[in-house]
Write a protein that holds these residues in place. Structure first.
Motif, PDB file in Angstrom:
ATOM      1  N   GLN A 276       0.828  -1.203   0.000  1.00 42.12           N
ATOM      2  CA  GLN A 276       0.000   0.000   0.000  1.00 42.12           C
ATOM      3  C   GLN A 276       0.866   1.257   0.000  1.00 42.12           C
ATOM      4  N   THR A 277       0.451   2.252  -0.746  1.00 45.57           N
ATOM      5  CA  THR A 277       1.077   3.559  -0.600  1.00 45.57           C
ATOM      6  C   THR A 277       0.584   4.175   0.699  1.00 45.57           C
ATOM      7  N   LEU A 278       1.296   5.178   1.174  1.00 52.17           N
ATOM      8  CA  LEU A 278       0.902   5.834   2.419  1.00 52.17           C
ATOM      9  C   LEU A 278      -0.495   6.423   2.312  1.00 52.17           C
ATOM     10  N   ASN A 279      -0.776   7.128   1.229  1.00 53.68           N
ATOM     11  CA  ASN A 279      -2.086   7.766   1.080  1.00 53.68           C
ATOM     12  C   ASN A 279      -3.198   6.759   0.869  1.00 53.68           C
ATOM     13  N   ALA A 280      -2.905   5.646   0.187  1.00 48.89           N
ATOM     14  CA  ALA A 280      -3.921   4.605   0.023  1.00 48.89           C
ATOM     15  C   ALA A 280      -4.251   3.963   1.362  1.00 48.89           C
ATOM     16  N   ALA A 281      -3.240   3.828   2.221  1.00 49.98           N
ATOM     17  CA  ALA A 281      -3.435   3.161   3.512  1.00 49.98           C
ATOM     18  C   ALA A 281      -4.179   4.022   4.512  1.00 49.98           C
ATOM     19  N   VAL A 282      -3.803   5.302   4.613  1.00 47.57           N
ATOM     20  CA  VAL A 282      -4.372   6.140   5.678  1.00 47.57           C
ATOM     21  C   VAL A 282      -4.979   7.445   5.195  1.00 47.57           C
ATOM     22  N   GLY A 283      -4.812   7.798   3.920  1.00 51.24           N
ATOM     23  CA  GLY A 283      -5.293   9.093   3.452  1.00 51.24           C
ATOM     24  C   GLY A 283      -4.259  10.168   3.719  1.00 51.24           C
ATOM     25  N   SER A 284      -4.703  11.414   3.804  1.00 48.23           N
ATOM     26  CA  SER A 284      -3.757  12.518   3.983  1.00 48.23           C
ATOM     27  C   SER A 284      -4.409  13.715   4.641  1.00 48.23           C
ATOM     28  N   ALA A 285      -3.663  14.364   5.519  1.00 46.92           N
ATOM     29  CA  ALA A 285      -4.110  15.639   6.082  1.00 46.92           C
ATOM     30  C   ALA A 285      -4.004  16.711   5.007  1.00 46.92           C
ATOM     31  N   GLY A 286      -4.852  17.710   5.090  1.00 48.30           N
ATOM     32  CA  GLY A 286      -4.747  18.834   4.176  1.00 48.30           C
ATOM     33  C   GLY A 286      -3.653  19.787   4.629  1.00 48.30           C
ATOM     34  N   ARG A 287      -3.476  20.867   3.917  1.00 49.18           N
ATOM     35  CA  ARG A 287      -2.487  21.888   4.277  1.00 49.18           C
ATOM     36  C   ARG A 287      -3.109  23.265   4.141  1.00 49.18           C
ATOM     37  N   LEU A 288      -2.646  24.180   4.985  1.00 52.56           N
ATOM     38  CA  LEU A 288      -3.123  25.554   4.978  1.00 52.56           C
ATOM     39  C   LEU A 288      -1.910  26.458   5.094  1.00 52.56           C
ATOM     40  N   TRP A 289      -1.797  27.451   4.202  1.00 51.63           N
ATOM     41  CA  TRP A 289      -0.657  28.359   4.297  1.00 51.63           C
ATOM     42  C   TRP A 289      -1.065  29.779   3.956  1.00 51.63           C
ATOM     43  N   ASN A 290      -0.236  30.721   4.409  1.00 51.36           N
ATOM     44  CA  ASN A 290      -0.517  32.163   4.295  1.00 51.36           C
ATOM     45  C   ASN A 290      -1.825  32.528   5.004  1.00 51.36           C
ATOM     46  N   ALA A 291      -2.146  31.778   6.035  1.00 51.03           N
ATOM     47  CA  ALA A 291      -3.388  32.015   6.771  1.00 51.03           C
ATOM     48  C   ALA A 291      -3.149  32.972   7.930  1.00 51.03           C
ATOM     49  N   SER A 292      -4.233  33.347   8.581  1.00 51.27           N
ATOM     50  CA  SER A 292      -4.161  34.227   9.742  1.00 51.27           C
ATOM     51  C   SER A 292      -3.286  33.610  10.830  1.00 51.27           C
ATOM     52  N   ASN A 293      -2.663  34.469  11.623  1.00 48.91           N
ATOM     53  CA  ASN A 293      -1.843  34.004  12.745  1.00 48.91           C
ATOM     54  C   ASN A 293      -2.690  33.407  13.868  1.00 48.91           C
ATOM     55  N   THR A 294      -3.970  33.645  13.850  1.00 50.01           N
ATOM     56  CA  THR A 294      -4.860  33.163  14.910  1.00 50.01           C
ATOM     57  C   THR A 294      -5.741  32.046  14.368  1.00 50.01           C
ATOM     58  N   GLN A 295      -5.470  30.835  14.815  1.00 52.64           N
ATOM     59  CA  GLN A 295      -6.224  29.658  14.396  1.00 52.64           C
ATOM     60  C   GLN A 295      -6.437  28.750  15.595  1.00 52.64           C
ATOM     61  N   ILE A 296      -7.562  28.073  15.655  1.00 49.83           N
ATOM     62  CA  ILE A 296      -7.768  27.038  16.663  1.00 49.83           C
ATOM     63  C   ILE A 296      -7.164  25.757  16.113  1.00 49.83           C
ATOM     64  N   VAL A 297      -6.204  25.183  16.833  1.00 47.98           N
ATOM     65  CA  VAL A 297      -5.485  24.032  16.300  1.00 47.98           C
ATOM     66  C   VAL A 297      -5.503  22.844  17.266  1.00 47.98           C
ATOM     67  N   PHE A 298      -5.420  21.669  16.668  1.00 54.16           N
ATOM     68  CA  PHE A 298      -5.269  20.390  17.370  1.00 54.16           C
ATOM     69  C   PHE A 298      -3.827  19.986  17.137  1.00 54.16           C
ATOM     70  N   ASN A 299      -2.990  20.107  18.158  1.00 53.24           N
ATOM     71  CA  ASN A 299      -1.556  19.856  18.071  1.00 53.24           C
ATOM     72  C   ASN A 299      -1.276  18.479  18.662  1.00 53.24           C
ATOM     73  N   SER A 300      -0.763  17.549  17.849  1.00 53.92           N
ATOM     74  CA  SER A 300      -0.627  16.181  18.347  1.00 53.92           C
ATOM     75  C   SER A 300       0.714  15.561  17.986  1.00 53.92           C
ATOM     76  N   GLY A 301       1.084  14.531  18.721  1.00 52.94           N
ATOM     77  CA  GLY A 301       2.316  13.800  18.469  1.00 52.94           C
ATOM     78  C   GLY A 301       2.555  12.792  19.580  1.00 52.94           C
ATOM     79  N   TYR A 302       3.789  12.321  19.670  1.00 58.19           N
ATOM     80  CA  TYR A 302       4.147  11.244  20.586  1.00 58.19           C
ATOM     81  C   TYR A 302       5.212  11.716  21.579  1.00 58.19           C
ATOM     82  N   PRO A 303       4.835  12.545  22.542  1.00 54.37           N
ATOM     83  CA  PRO A 303       5.815  13.068  23.502  1.00 54.37           C
ATOM     84  C   PRO A 303       6.293  12.005  24.483  1.00 54.37           C
ATOM     85  N   ALA A 304       7.528  12.176  24.921  1.00 59.18           N
ATOM     86  CA  ALA A 304       8.092  11.323  25.960  1.00 59.18           C
ATOM     87  C   ALA A 304       8.284  12.104  27.251  1.00 59.18           C
ATOM     88  N   GLN A 305       8.254  13.438  27.146  1.00 59.74           N
ATOM     89  CA  GLN A 305       8.458  14.304  28.294  1.00 59.74           C
ATOM     90  C   GLN A 305       7.469  15.462  28.255  1.00 59.74           C
TER      91      GLN A 305
END
Length: 395
Positions: A276-305
């Motif tokens: 499977q390609t990556l996009n076929a397996a899971v799809g893809s997030a969109g992208r946004l650029w040159n947007a306002s500095n004020t956005q409500i965001v969901f910030n995620s990842g795998y922190p250890a600390q």
């Protein structure tokens, strides 16, 4: 921030079906590994180009896939975070700047191929069985309603331990997020990354290239929807990674106000072992650029600390998130309240987050923090960073 803005923030969370509790600290255990420098075993190109690319040979691609077993992915410690020792004061002069980089533009999110999950279930049955068996041990989301607060303010956020809920591990948009593992001179290390179009991932440049030592890392492998040792969609090794020339040319010590705007990388990924390609397996997030500095965001990842560099329970094993409204720190550099630390490097800031819906656009990735301050900082995606990177990689 006026009451109308506060209502808008809470309304957006409720519309997305989020009911979260606010946390302002994490429990402490051990520290994560540091990062050295390693030539990535590839070919550099770029010159005066705005981007520089390392191409990974087919032999090294195969070696990376073989090396990164489930256990090694689980054991990889978080890469040492980009730390700024300054005060964290907002650059007041930048608040009056108007970015003349062109109009706001966006690429929509994409769904996986039809039948992709069935194929993944068959190909990676042990991983799916492990996810199912862990449901009885899962914690649940808090039923507490969001608290009304001043959004877009430093140190203010909602913290969400997403990954402890098995039912959410493989749904949109969480399936786009994953653990990025790679090699540094001392062994394995991990960051976070997100699947985007063109079978690419977006992450932080400091997870790809060490600007202080002027060397590439190596053997990048992306595991989408990773959860506590399981890889329900398999793993995807990198074919090539591209950073900004401006990131490569930085010298001295990391600074949020001068380095963060350049701290973005895009890597093109191979197919998983099921073909499977990556996009076929899971799809893809969109992208946004040159947007306002004020956005409500969901910030995620795998922190250890956490933000104090104290280890958290099950470090780098679960997807964790902060939800907040961004603020302008300095030129093309955004800040947001968040309590996580090392390991969440490269995790995306998603605008338009809605659980179980193919929706959301990345407008930044985690770059660094000031130790002891409950904030995260990332580049504002614009025509000078994400655009040339995606042009080079074919996002």
């Amino acid at each position: 921030m006026n009451s109308q803005s506060k209502r808008r923030f809470n309304a957006s969370l409720h519309a997305a079906g989020i009911s979260l509790a606010i946390f302002y600290s994490c429990s402490a255990i051990a520290a994560s590994s540091g990062a050295g420098a390693s030539a990535g075993g590839g070919r550099q190109t770029g010159g005066q180009s705005p981007t520089v690319t390392i191409t990974v040979s087919p032999k090294k691609q195969a070696a990376a896939s073989a090396y990164w077993t489930r256990q090694r992915v689980a054991d990889a410690p978080a890469l040492a975070f980009a730390i700024d020792t300054g005060s964290g004061a907002i650059d007041a002069a930048a608040l009056d700047e108007i970015a003349a980089l062109g109009p706001e533009e966006a690429v929509p999110a994409g769904a996986a191929a039809p039948g992709a999950t069935d194929l993944a279930r068959a190909a990676f049955a042990a991983d799916w069985d492990a996810l199912a068996e862990s449901e009885a041990l899962d914690s649940d989301l808090s039923t507490e309603s969001p608290t009304d607060f001043m959004a877009g303010t430093a140190g203010v956020y909602m913290s969400w331990d997403v990954g402890t809920v098995t039912a959410l591990a493989t749904v949109y948009p969480h399936r786009w997020m994953g653990k990025l593992t790679f090699n540094v001179p001392g062994g394995g290390a991990s960051c976070s990354a997100t699947a985007i179009s063109g079978n690419n991932i977006v992450t932080a440049a400091h997870c790809v290239y060490d600007s202080t030592a002027n060397t590439w890392y190596s053997n990048w492998v992306f595991t989408p929807a990773y959860r506590n040792g399981t890889a329900p969609y398999g793993t995807f090794s990198a074919k090539a990674c591209t950073i900004l020339t401006s990131w490569m040319n930085l010298t001295g010590s990391y600074s949020i106000n001068t380095w963060t705007r350049h701290d973005v990388a895009v890597c093109s990924m191979n197919n998983n072992s099921a073909g499977q390609t990556l996009n076929a397996a899971v799809g893809s997030a969109g992208r946004l650029w040159n947007a306002s500095n004020t956005q409500i965001v969901f910030n995620s990842g795998y922190p250890a600390q956490d933000y104090n560099l104290a280890s958290i329970p099950s470090p780098a094993q679960y997807l964790r998130a902060c939800v907040a409204e961004t603020f302008l720190q300095t030129t093309d550099t955004l800040g947001m309240g968040c309590n996580w630390g090392p390991g969440i490097s490269g995790g995306s800031w998603l605008v338009g987050y809605k659980p179980t819906v193919v929706s959301g656009q990345t407008n930044s990735v985690n770059s660094g923090l000031y130790v002891g301050q409950q904030n995260m900082y990332g580049a504002r995606f614009n025509s000078n960073n994400i655009v040339p990177l995606c042009t080079a990689r074919g996002c």
